[in-house]
Enzyme design. Structure first.
Site, PDB file in Angstrom:
ATOM      1  N   ASP A  60       0.810  -1.228   0.000  1.00 52.93           N
ATOM      2  CA  ASP A  60       0.000   0.000   0.000  1.00 52.93           C
ATOM      3  C   ASP A  60       0.839   1.271   0.000  1.00 52.93           C
ATOM      4  O   ASP A  60       0.433   2.304   0.544  1.00 52.93           O
ATOM      5  CB  ASP A  60      -0.974   0.021   1.199  1.00 52.93           C
ATOM      6  CG  ASP A  60      -1.884  -1.186   1.195  1.00 52.93           C
ATOM      7  OD1 ASP A  60      -2.238  -1.648   0.103  1.00 52.93           O
ATOM      8  OD2 ASP A  60      -2.231  -1.667   2.297  1.00 52.93           O
ATOM      9  N   LYS A  96       1.899   2.021  -5.074  1.00 54.67           N
ATOM     10  CA  LYS A  96       2.477   1.424  -6.310  1.00 54.67           C
ATOM     11  C   LYS A  96       1.564   1.662  -7.505  1.00 54.67           C
ATOM     12  O   LYS A  96       2.018   1.877  -8.617  1.00 54.67           O
ATOM     13  CB  LYS A  96       2.697  -0.089  -6.117  1.00 54.67           C
ATOM     14  CG  LYS A  96       3.671  -0.433  -4.996  1.00 54.67           C
ATOM     15  CD  LYS A  96       3.763  -1.915  -4.753  1.00 54.67           C
ATOM     16  CE  LYS A  96       2.509  -2.551  -4.225  1.00 54.67           C
ATOM     17  NZ  LYS A  96       2.096  -2.098  -2.872  1.00 54.67           N
ATOM     18  N   GLY A 152      -4.468  -4.434  -3.865  1.00 56.71           N
ATOM     19  CA  GLY A 152      -5.461  -3.417  -4.205  1.00 56.71           C
ATOM     20  C   GLY A 152      -4.691  -2.177  -4.590  1.00 56.71           C
ATOM     21  O   GLY A 152      -4.093  -1.532  -3.733  1.00 56.71           O
ATOM     22  N   HIS A 153      -4.639  -1.888  -5.874  1.00 58.51           N
ATOM     23  CA  HIS A 153      -3.837  -0.761  -6.361  1.00 58.51           C
ATOM     24  C   HIS A 153      -4.774   0.335  -6.851  1.00 58.51           C
ATOM     25  O   HIS A 153      -5.579   0.113  -7.758  1.00 58.51           O
ATOM     26  CB  HIS A 153      -2.897  -1.225  -7.480  1.00 58.51           C
ATOM     27  CG  HIS A 153      -1.856  -2.194  -7.003  1.00 58.51           C
ATOM     28  ND1 HIS A 153      -0.877  -2.708  -7.809  1.00 58.51           N
ATOM     29  CD2 HIS A 153      -1.628  -2.734  -5.767  1.00 58.51           C
ATOM     30  CE1 HIS A 153      -0.104  -3.525  -7.101  1.00 58.51           C
ATOM     31  NE2 HIS A 153      -0.553  -3.560  -5.866  1.00 58.51           N
ATOM     32  N   GLN A 199       2.058  -6.151  -3.109  1.00 56.25           N
ATOM     33  CA  GLN A 199       2.493  -6.237  -1.712  1.00 56.25           C
ATOM     34  C   GLN A 199       3.784  -5.418  -1.504  1.00 56.25           C
ATOM     35  O   GLN A 199       3.968  -4.427  -2.173  1.00 56.25           O
ATOM     36  CB  GLN A 199       2.675  -7.704  -1.260  1.00 56.25           C
ATOM     37  CG  GLN A 199       1.374  -8.465  -1.129  1.00 56.25           C
ATOM     38  CD  GLN A 199       0.793  -8.968  -2.438  1.00 56.25           C
ATOM     39  OE1 GLN A 199       1.471  -9.640  -3.187  1.00 56.25           O
ATOM     40  NE2 GLN A 199      -0.451  -8.654  -2.723  1.00 56.25           N
TER      41      GLN A 199
HETATM   42  P1  GDP Z   1      -0.746   0.266  -3.546  1.00 58.36           P
HETATM   43  O1  GDP Z   1      -1.345  -0.997  -3.073  1.00 58.36           O
HETATM   44  O2  GDP Z   1       0.719   0.350  -3.251  1.00 58.36           O
HETATM   45  O3  GDP Z   1      -1.047   0.573  -4.970  1.00 58.36           O
HETATM   46  O4  GDP Z   1      -1.424   1.436  -2.683  1.00 58.36           O
HETATM   47  P2  GDP Z   1      -3.002   1.587  -2.366  1.00 58.36           P
HETATM   48  O5  GDP Z   1      -3.694   2.015  -3.583  1.00 58.36           O
HETATM   49  O6  GDP Z   1      -3.515   0.366  -1.668  1.00 58.36           O
HETATM   50  O7  GDP Z   1      -2.971   2.718  -1.270  1.00 58.36           O
HETATM   51  C1  GDP Z   1      -2.443   3.983  -1.531  1.00 58.36           C
HETATM   52  C2  GDP Z   1      -3.549   5.035  -1.285  1.00 58.36           C
HETATM   53  O8  GDP Z   1      -2.975   6.326  -1.214  1.00 58.36           O
HETATM   54  C3  GDP Z   1      -4.558   5.109  -2.417  1.00 58.36           C
HETATM   55  O9  GDP Z   1      -5.797   5.497  -1.894  1.00 58.36           O
HETATM   56  C4  GDP Z   1      -3.994   6.223  -3.308  1.00 58.36           C
HETATM   57  O10 GDP Z   1      -4.992   6.879  -4.086  1.00 58.36           O
HETATM   58  C5  GDP Z   1      -3.442   7.161  -2.276  1.00 58.36           C
HETATM   59  N1  GDP Z   1      -2.256   7.921  -2.690  1.00 58.36           N
HETATM   60  C6  GDP Z   1      -1.261   7.565  -3.534  1.00 58.36           C
HETATM   61  N2  GDP Z   1      -0.307   8.509  -3.561  1.00 58.36           N
HETATM   62  C7  GDP Z   1      -0.718   9.488  -2.723  1.00 58.36           C
HETATM   63  C8  GDP Z   1      -0.154  10.732  -2.275  1.00 58.36           C
HETATM   64  O11 GDP Z   1       0.934  11.121  -2.668  1.00 58.36           O
HETATM   65  N3  GDP Z   1      -0.869  11.453  -1.362  1.00 58.36           N
HETATM   66  C9  GDP Z   1      -2.078  11.052  -0.888  1.00 58.36           C
HETATM   67  N4  GDP Z   1      -2.684  11.829   0.011  1.00 58.36           N
HETATM   68  N5  GDP Z   1      -2.642   9.891  -1.280  1.00 58.36           N
HETATM   69  C10 GDP Z   1      -1.969   9.124  -2.164  1.00 58.36           C
HETATM   70  P1  IMO Z   2      -0.883  -4.261  -2.224  1.00 59.10           P
HETATM   71  O1  IMO Z   2      -0.389  -4.851  -3.522  1.00 59.10           O
HETATM   72  C1  IMO Z   2      -0.990  -4.627   2.121  1.00 59.10           C
HETATM   73  C2  IMO Z   2      -1.067  -8.697   3.759  1.00 59.10           C
HETATM   74  C3  IMO Z   2      -2.301  -9.136   4.492  1.00 59.10           C
HETATM   75  C4  IMO Z   2      -1.689 -10.081   5.503  1.00 59.10           C
HETATM   76  C5  IMO Z   2      -0.575 -10.756   4.718  1.00 59.10           C
HETATM   77  C6  IMO Z   2      -0.943 -12.117   4.127  1.00 59.10           C
HETATM   78  O2  IMO Z   2      -2.170  -3.558  -2.334  1.00 59.10           O
HETATM   79  O3  IMO Z   2       0.193  -3.476  -1.555  1.00 59.10           O
HETATM   80  P2  IMO Z   2      -2.462 -12.844   2.086  1.00 59.10           P
HETATM   81  O4  IMO Z   2      -3.923 -12.638   1.817  1.00 59.10           O
HETATM   82  O5  IMO Z   2      -1.570 -12.288   1.025  1.00 59.10           O
HETATM   83  O6  IMO Z   2      -2.131 -14.280   2.400  1.00 59.10           O
HETATM   84  O7  IMO Z   2      -2.186 -12.026   3.442  1.00 59.10           O
HETATM   85  O8  IMO Z   2      -0.265  -9.861   3.648  1.00 59.10           O
HETATM   86  N1  IMO Z   2      -1.285  -8.194   2.379  1.00 59.10           N
HETATM   87  C7  IMO Z   2      -1.216  -6.896   2.036  1.00 59.10           C
HETATM   88  N2  IMO Z   2      -1.019  -5.795   2.789  1.00 59.10           N
HETATM   89  N3  IMO Z   2      -1.094  -4.519   0.778  1.00 59.10           N
HETATM   90  C8  IMO Z   2      -1.248  -5.623   0.010  1.00 59.10           C
HETATM   91  O9  IMO Z   2      -1.220  -5.575  -1.335  1.00 59.10           O
HETATM   92  C9  IMO Z   2      -1.366  -6.876   0.638  1.00 59.10           C
HETATM   93  N4  IMO Z   2      -1.549  -8.133   0.183  1.00 59.10           N
HETATM   94  C10 IMO Z   2      -1.482  -8.932   1.254  1.00 59.10           C
HETATM   95  O10 IMO Z   2      -2.966  -8.050   5.098  1.00 59.10           O
HETATM   96  O11 IMO Z   2      -1.083  -9.351   6.537  1.00 59.10           O
HETATM   97 MG    MG Z   3      -2.906  -1.677  -1.846  1.00 56.84          MG
END
Ligand code: GDP
Ligand code: IMO
Ligand code: MG
Length: 423
Positions: free
Chosen positions: A13, A16, A40-41, A219
């Site tokens: 999270d 990415k 979840g991207h 991840q």
């Molecule tokens: P990922 O799994 O690495 O792709 O990250 P996620 O999408 O799960 O979580 C990142 C969250 O932060 C999402 O809601 C993005 O829209 C948000 N986000 C990404 N970059 C920024 C930033 O620079 N500032 C803020 N405030 N939010 C951001």
């Molecule tokens: P993105 O790509 C954050 C965590 C779960 C749990 C552990 C194992 O959005 O960054 P799993 O279901 O993979 O067997 O769970 O890994 N986890 C993540 N945490 N971002 C993710 O993906 C994750 N995918 C799995 O919360 O701790």
């Molecule tokens: Mg994510």
């Protein structure tokens, strides 16, 4: 030609999705190489928010082709739903734009049931998985029980594989029959068939043709099954090295490894997190940073940037640059805590300990760096940033030895400050 790998340097999270989408503007191909729909991207374009779980975050550019590589575990039902959701949002996912590896492993209903049952059965050592069947699907792959995408096209061998696995022995109250699963999954496969091909061949041909390629990790480094905080990890290798095995390319084809780092730290699920802030400041980061899971909506644990973890990520991924995200979330803080070493019962250390027991006893030793009052979300240049924000960036560069090439100050594409204008 260029092949760049994008990896999370913390616990996932990191942003990415946003960074992959930003960089995808200038590439031909975006490839996912591991994980599944535990990812979840999020990509925000104008007033639209896209939540991608299996489809690479390059899909929003019509000129970019996307690949789900052999290292990904695919839930076909979820993938079809994701294609439908994108269509409703105006993004047409055609077989020309999305390629699915024929040898990627499939997440079956049993895997999801088992994941949830195993998690419920762990009394005091829960992992906090996403419940999407990821662990059991990778377990079957390594144990050589796995069902691959190409198996879904052969009724006889698919049925035989399911019967051989004897799922009812593992899941006592199982209501599904093998025949039902075969029928449902063959129907999914029929819809996915036009997308399926030898993706290693496709990617290598693209490399030969001089195409620009991004490999999108899911991840993060500390969730890596080898290099993460085992056993509180996912069941695949998110680190950069896995881009080769998960896509079927040679290591010498990779030119750059880009680490995505959140300006503070978060973690979802259980496991050690030395810089977690259980107090008001952790709550402040969670609220201001909207730190709730993209996949499960769980509140993310929040805390401070850990440079011990970041230096480790630099090492195990061979990072060549860092993209720093969510810097705007730190606006308004008088001081910002950053951990640079740990206090342990054996003394002070500045490298991540391999022993999980010792890691769980690590207490962060913080530097407190001055914060800034200004709102930076609309700033577009290095020179716009408050002095203390620039100092924070330089401080991270100095203590990791790696350049920060891009700073993200909001979820939208234009909320990005490019520091090193590479190709
Ligand atoms: P990922 O799994 O690495 O792709 O990250 P996620 O999408 O799960 O979580 C990142 C969250 O932060 C999402 O809601 C993005 O829209 C948000 N986000 C990404 N970059 C920024 C930033 O620079 N500032 C803020 N405030 N939010 C951001
Ligand atoms: P993105 O790509 C954050 C965590 C779960 C749990 C552990 C194992 O959005 O960054 P799993 O279901 O993979 O067997 O769970 O890994 N986890 C993540 N945490 N971002 C993710 O993906 C994750 N995918 C799995 O919360 O701790
Ligand atoms: Mg994510």
């Amino acid at each position: 030609m260029s092949v760049k790998v994008i990896v999370g340097t913390q616990w996932g999270d990191e942003g990415k999705g946003k960074i992959t989408d930003m960089l995808a503007e200038k590439v031909d191909l975006v490839v996912r190489y591991q994980g599944g729909n535990n990812a979840g991207h999020t990509v925000v374009v104008g007033d639209k928010t896209f939540k991608l779980h299996l489809i690479p975050s390059g899909i929003l550019y019509p000129s970019v082709a996307c690949v789900i590589g052999n290292g990904v575990v695919i839930d076909p039902e979820i993938l079809l739903k994701e294609i439908e959701t994108l269509a409703k949002q105006g993004v047409k996912v055609t077989p020309k734009r999305l390629k699915i590896s024929s040898i990627a492993h499939v997440i079956l209903p049993y895997h999801k049931l088992l994941d949830q049952a195993q998690e419920a059965g762990r009394s005091d050592e829960k992992i906090g998985t996403t419940g999407r069947g990821i662990g059991p699907a990778y377990t079957d792959k390594v144990a050589r029980f796995g069902v691959r995408v190409l198996d879904l096209f052969n009724k006889e061998s698919f049925t035989k594989k399911l019967k051989k696995r004897e799922w009812h022995k593992l899941i006592p109250d199982l209501k599904l029959t093998e025949e039902e699963v075969v029928e449902t999954y063959m129907a999914f496969a029929k819809r996915l068939e036009p997308f399926v091909e030898d993706t290693s061949l496709f990617i290598n041909d693209a490399i030969k043709a001089g195409k620009r390629i991004l490999m999108e990790g899911a991840q993060g480094t500390l969730l890596d099954v080898d290099h993460g905080t085992y056993p509180y990890v996912t069941s695949s290798n998110p680190i950069a090295g896995a881009a080769c095995t998960g896509a079927g390319i040679g290591p010498h084809k990779i030119d750059q490894v880009i680490g995505v780092t959140k300006a503070y730290a978060t973690r979802v699920g259980e496991g050690p997190f030395p810089t977690e802030d259980h107090g008001d400041q952790g709550e402040y980061l969670r609220t201001k940073g909207c730190e709730f899971g993209t996949t499960t909506n769980r509140p993310r644990r929040c805390g401070w940037l850990d440079l011990v973890v970041l230096r480790y990520a630099v090492r195990v991924n061979g990072l060549t640059e860092i993209c720093l995200t969510k810097l705007d979330v730190l606006d308004g803080l008088k001081t910002i805590k950053v951990c640079n070493s740990y206090k342990t019962p054996n003394g002070i250390i500045s490298e991540l300990p391999m022993d999980p027991e010792l890691f769980s006893k690590c207490e962060p030793i913080y530097d407190e760096v001055p914060g800034w009052k200004e709102e930076i979300a609309n700033m577009t240049q290095w020179s716009d940033l408050p002095l203390n924000a620039r100092n924070y960036i330089k401080y991270i560069e100095n203590l990791t030895g790696i350049n920060i090439s891009l700073v993200s100050v909001g979820s939208k594409r234009n909320q990005t400050i490019h520091l090193l204008e590479a190709d």
